[in-house]
Design a protein around this motif. Structure first.
Motif, PDB file in Angstrom:
ATOM      1  N   VAL A 145     -48.393 -45.902   0.137  1.00 26.52           N
ATOM      2  CA  VAL A 145     -47.531 -45.575  -0.964  1.00 26.52           C
ATOM      3  C   VAL A 145     -47.770 -45.035  -1.611  1.00 26.52           C
ATOM      4  O   VAL A 145     -46.302 -44.327  -1.983  1.00 26.52           O
ATOM      5  N   ASP A 146     -48.467 -44.095  -2.123  1.00 26.81           N
ATOM      6  CA  ASP A 146     -48.620 -42.926  -2.997  1.00 26.81           C
ATOM      7  C   ASP A 146     -48.226 -41.800  -2.140  1.00 26.81           C
ATOM      8  O   ASP A 146     -47.472 -40.967  -3.238  1.00 26.81           O
ATOM      9  N   LEU A 147     -48.197 -41.485  -1.042  1.00 27.04           N
ATOM     10  CA  LEU A 147     -47.176 -40.572  -0.922  1.00 27.04           C
ATOM     11  C   LEU A 147     -45.587 -40.721  -1.134  1.00 27.04           C
ATOM     12  O   LEU A 147     -44.786 -39.651  -1.594  1.00 27.04           O
ATOM     13  N   PHE A 148     -45.387 -41.729  -1.083  1.00 31.74           N
ATOM     14  CA  PHE A 148     -43.980 -42.182  -1.130  1.00 31.74           C
ATOM     15  C   PHE A 148     -43.097 -42.080  -2.896  1.00 31.74           C
ATOM     16  O   PHE A 148     -42.551 -41.276  -2.992  1.00 31.74           O
ATOM     17  N   ASP A 149     -44.254 -42.671  -3.435  1.00 32.71           N
ATOM     18  CA  ASP A 149     -44.633 -42.199  -4.818  1.00 32.71           C
ATOM     19  C   ASP A 149     -44.414 -41.156  -5.304  1.00 32.71           C
ATOM     20  O   ASP A 149     -43.012 -40.515  -6.587  1.00 32.71           O
ATOM     21  N   GLU A 150     -45.339 -40.621  -4.458  1.00 36.57           N
ATOM     22  CA  GLU A 150     -44.753 -38.842  -4.604  1.00 36.57           C
ATOM     23  C   GLU A 150     -43.908 -37.769  -4.548  1.00 36.57           C
ATOM     24  O   GLU A 150     -43.323 -37.122  -5.495  1.00 36.57           O
TER      25      GLU A 150
END
Length: 142
Positions: free
Chosen positions: A132-137
């Motif tokens: 999720v953090d990767l996609f948010d980035e």
């Protein structure tokens, strides 16, 4: 990620039977949730793939609505990985990729193979948040 470009994520471990399979499943879900099917490609594989996804991984991912029972670990080549924008390794990689073209991130995750189910759930939940953090980035406006 802009509308006219494609971002390619790679998720890699040695056997492609645990952590990278969980990462891929969560990434596929995030891609669909964010309507990014046309702009995000996902690659997974292992340097020495196992014969099947680890049973404990199939079980804990089933608890989250994923069926990994029919997935087959696959070998991934350096050329495939160097076509990625970001490659997340799971803490077990000896890959040597061109750092000029690929952003390699070692997530340093414990191997779920043979672990107690609670430990496998913790690994799963950690992976979910990292994805999720990767996609948010790369898609901060979502």
């Amino acid at each position: 990620m802009s509308a006219d470009s494609t971002t390619k994520f790679g998720f890699v471990c040695v056997q492609n039977a645990g952590r990278s399979q969980m990462s891929t499943a969560f990434a596929e879900r995030e891609r669909e949730r964010r309507d990014l099917e046309d702009s995000v490609e996902i690659l997974t594989g292992g340097t020495h793939p196992a014969d099947h996804v680890h049973e404990e991984v199939v079980e804990v991912m089933g608890e989250e609505g994923f069926d990994l029972s029919e997935r087959t670990p696959r070998e991934v080549s350096t050329d495939e990985l160097e076509s990625c924008d970001i490659v997340a390794t799971m803490g077990c990689s000896t890959l040597e990729l061109d750092a000029e073209t690929v952003d390699v991130r070692d997530w340093a995750l414990d191997d779920p193979d043979g672990q107690e189910m609670e430990q496998v759930r913790e690994i799963r939940d950690d992976i979910e948040q990292r994805v999720v953090d990767l996609f948010d980035e790369f898609n901060p406006d979502d």
